[in-house]
Scaffold this motif. Structure first.
Motif, short mmCIF file in Angstrom:
data_model
loop_
_atom_site.label_atom_id
_atom_site.label_comp_id
_atom_site.label_asym_id
_atom_site.label_seq_id
_atom_site.Cartn_x
_atom_site.Cartn_y
_atom_site.Cartn_z
N VAL A 135 15.77 6.74 0.32
CA VAL A 135 15.26 6.63 1.63
C VAL A 135 15.95 5.80 2.37
O VAL A 135 16.13 5.83 3.79
CB VAL A 135 13.70 6.14 1.20
CG1 VAL A 135 12.96 5.96 2.43
CG2 VAL A 135 13.06 7.41 0.44
N ILE A 189 8.63 13.37 8.96
CA ILE A 189 10.14 13.16 8.70
C ILE A 189 10.21 12.58 7.07
O ILE A 189 9.33 11.70 6.82
CB ILE A 189 10.79 12.03 9.61
CG1 ILE A 189 10.83 12.35 10.96
CG2 ILE A 189 12.14 11.60 8.80
CD1 ILE A 189 11.26 11.50 12.10
N ASP A 190 10.87 13.29 6.37
CA ASP A 190 11.27 12.78 5.03
C ASP A 190 12.49 11.94 5.04
O ASP A 190 13.65 12.58 5.37
CB ASP A 190 11.26 13.99 4.22
CG ASP A 190 11.63 13.26 2.55
OD1 ASP A 190 11.89 12.02 2.53
OD2 ASP A 190 11.76 14.20 1.56
N LEU A 191 12.49 10.72 5.13
CA LEU A 191 13.70 9.91 5.19
C LEU A 191 14.86 10.03 4.08
O LEU A 191 15.87 9.70 4.43
CB LEU A 191 13.08 8.39 5.38
CG LEU A 191 12.34 8.17 6.68
CD1 LEU A 191 11.89 6.58 6.25
CD2 LEU A 191 13.27 7.97 7.90
N GLY A 248 8.16 6.18 8.90
CA GLY A 248 7.14 5.66 8.14
C GLY A 248 6.03 4.96 8.81
O GLY A 248 5.92 3.73 8.52
N SER A 249 5.47 5.68 9.82
CA SER A 249 4.54 4.71 10.57
C SER A 249 3.02 4.27 9.80
O SER A 249 2.36 3.63 10.56
CB SER A 249 3.94 5.79 11.55
OG SER A 249 5.28 5.98 12.65
N GLY A 250 3.01 4.92 8.81
CA GLY A 250 1.80 4.65 7.95
C GLY A 250 0.47 4.94 8.72
O GLY A 250 0.02 6.03 9.05
N ASP A 277 5.90 10.19 9.66
CA ASP A 277 5.61 9.75 8.20
C ASP A 277 5.83 11.16 7.34
O ASP A 277 6.12 12.12 8.09
CB ASP A 277 4.24 9.11 7.96
CG ASP A 277 4.19 8.60 6.64
OD1 ASP A 277 4.19 7.07 7.14
OD2 ASP A 277 4.28 8.53 5.80
N ALA A 307 9.23 -0.28 9.27
CA ALA A 307 8.36 -1.49 8.77
C ALA A 307 8.00 -1.25 7.13
O ALA A 307 7.28 -0.16 7.16
CB ALA A 307 7.11 -1.90 9.60
N ASN A 308 8.27 -2.15 6.32
CA ASN A 308 7.70 -1.86 5.11
C ASN A 308 7.82 -0.57 4.41
O ASN A 308 6.92 -0.28 3.77
CB ASN A 308 6.28 -2.42 5.06
CG ASN A 308 6.05 -3.87 5.22
OD1 ASN A 308 6.73 -4.65 4.62
ND2 ASN A 308 5.15 -4.42 5.93
N VAL A 309 9.25 -0.01 4.52
CA VAL A 309 9.17 1.21 3.72
C VAL A 309 10.26 1.23 2.77
O VAL A 309 10.02 1.66 1.55
CB VAL A 309 9.56 2.46 4.94
CG1 VAL A 309 10.05 3.73 4.20
CG2 VAL A 309 8.33 2.68 5.87
N VAL A 353 0.92 -1.17 -0.04
CA VAL A 353 0.13 0.03 -0.09
C VAL A 353 0.88 1.28 -0.02
O VAL A 353 2.01 1.30 0.87
CB VAL A 353 -0.81 0.06 1.29
CG1 VAL A 353 -1.94 1.21 1.33
CG2 VAL A 353 -1.89 -1.23 1.23
N HIS A 400 -1.37 10.01 6.25
CA HIS A 400 -0.97 8.99 7.15
C HIS A 400 -0.82 10.13 8.44
O HIS A 400 -1.09 9.33 9.45
CB HIS A 400 0.22 8.46 6.72
CG HIS A 400 -0.04 7.40 5.53
ND1 HIS A 400 1.07 6.89 4.95
CD2 HIS A 400 -1.02 7.21 4.91
CE1 HIS A 400 0.55 6.27 3.78
NE2 HIS A 400 -0.81 6.41 3.98
C1 LIG Z 1 3.87 0.35 3.11
S1 LIG Z 1 3.88 1.66 4.04
C2 LIG Z 1 4.05 1.06 5.66
C3 LIG Z 1 3.67 1.63 6.86
C4 LIG Z 1 3.76 1.01 7.97
N1 LIG Z 1 5.30 1.07 8.38
C5 LIG Z 1 3.16 -0.20 8.00
O1 LIG Z 1 4.10 -1.23 8.05
O2 LIG Z 1 2.01 -0.51 8.09
C6 LIG Z 1 4.99 2.88 3.74
C7 LIG Z 1 5.14 4.05 4.45
O3 LIG Z 1 6.33 4.66 4.17
C8 LIG Z 1 6.10 6.12 3.99
N2 LIG Z 1 7.30 6.81 3.09
C9 LIG Z 1 7.44 6.64 1.81
N3 LIG Z 1 8.52 7.33 1.49
C10 LIG Z 1 8.86 7.96 2.80
C11 LIG Z 1 9.98 8.81 3.09
N4 LIG Z 1 10.71 9.33 2.00
N5 LIG Z 1 10.11 9.25 4.25
C12 LIG Z 1 9.25 8.87 5.15
N6 LIG Z 1 8.38 7.93 4.93
C13 LIG Z 1 8.00 7.48 3.70
C14 LIG Z 1 5.00 6.22 3.25
O4 LIG Z 1 4.20 7.31 3.59
C15 LIG Z 1 4.02 4.98 4.08
O5 LIG Z 1 3.39 5.46 5.29
#
Ligand SMILES: C[S@@+](CC[C@H](N)C(=O)[O-])C[C@H]1O[C@@H](n2cnc3c(N)ncnc32)[C@H](O)[C@@H]1O
Length: 233
Positions: A138, A102-104, A52-54, A75, A128-130, A5, A80
């Protein structure tokens, strides 16, 4: 195949009136992830940043089990961030702070990490899953920030699918990887060895690989120990 997602709340699933979003994967993965994290976090105090807490559901679940730890969700995505804030209000726990934006891909993450308003005693970073659903920069920013801000005994935990020795650990992960790369050629399931190289460039080392359900892994990194050679020099 693993699902991914990019933006929660746009997949037709119901959104709570207060903005709380629900990630189906959270319900499947939070307990196995916590089984790994708690081995390190239990009985400790300090700050933990989730990158990236989603939706914000992981932070709520983990904070409930660790009253001595202050949790800082974060995030980049506005929806989100709204969901994280809504889950925080709903949970009403004293040890969850307002989400950080936070922009990673920025190695400094955000001003709050270094202006005294954010976590000052960073015990762990959990992500997780980022890094497979984002460009490699990133991952670079994630490791740079973790190395910059973690305390001496701190750890970085990553959860998700990973390749080992350049090879997928399951056919489903290979199919998943192809679908990611089709969507964006800069995305893709990351190789553990590439992450170890990135970690080493920031003075971090892989110390644990934990098997998770559905061909996922948790990777734990901490500061590299000085080698005996450099100690004797
Ligand atoms: C697949 S979701 C995973 C969310 C959560 N960690 C989980 O496991 O349910 C990926 C997340 O990474 C965030 N993300 C993507 N690029 C990012 C960036 N450059 N900096 C911070 N967050 C980022 C997205 O907004 C999204 O919330």
């Amino acid at each position: 195949m693993a699902e991914y997602v990019v933006e929660f709340g746009k997949d037709g699933r119901p959104v709570e009136p207060d903005g709380r979003l629900d990630a189906p994967a959270f319900h499947r993965n939070h307990a196995p992830i916590w089984a790994v994290l708690k081995k390190f976090l239990a009985g400790k105090s300090g700050d933990v940043v989730e990158a990236g807490s989603g939706t914000g559901q992981h932070v709520v679940d983990f904070a409930r089990q660790t009253p001595e730890i202050i949790w800082w969700p974060s995030d980049l995505n506005a929806q989100h961030l709204k969901s994280i804030a809504a889950w925080r209000a709903y949970a009403d726990l004293p040890n969850i702070r307002s989400p950080l934006r936070i922009d990673l891909s920025d190695p400094l993450w955000c001003a709050g990490m270094h202006d005294g308003s954010g976590p000052a005693n960073l015990l762990a970073v959990f992500c997780a899953n980022v890094i497979h659903i984002a460009p490699w920069r990133v991952a670079e920013g994630l490791f740079a920030g973790a190395a910059r801000y973690l305390r001496a005994d701190g750890r970085l935990y990553l959860y998700g699918p990973f390749k080992r020795g350049g090879k997928h650990t399951a056919i489903s992960n290979a199919v998943f990887d192809s679908s990611l790369r089709e969507r964006d050629p800069e995305w893709g399931v990351r190789d553990i060895e590439a992450l170890q190289g990135l970690a080493a460039s920031h003075g971090l080392a892989l110390i644990e690989i934990a098997e998770m359900p559905a061909n996922n892994l948790v990777l734990a990194f901490e500061r590299s120990k000085p080698s005996q050679d450099s100690e004797s020099n």
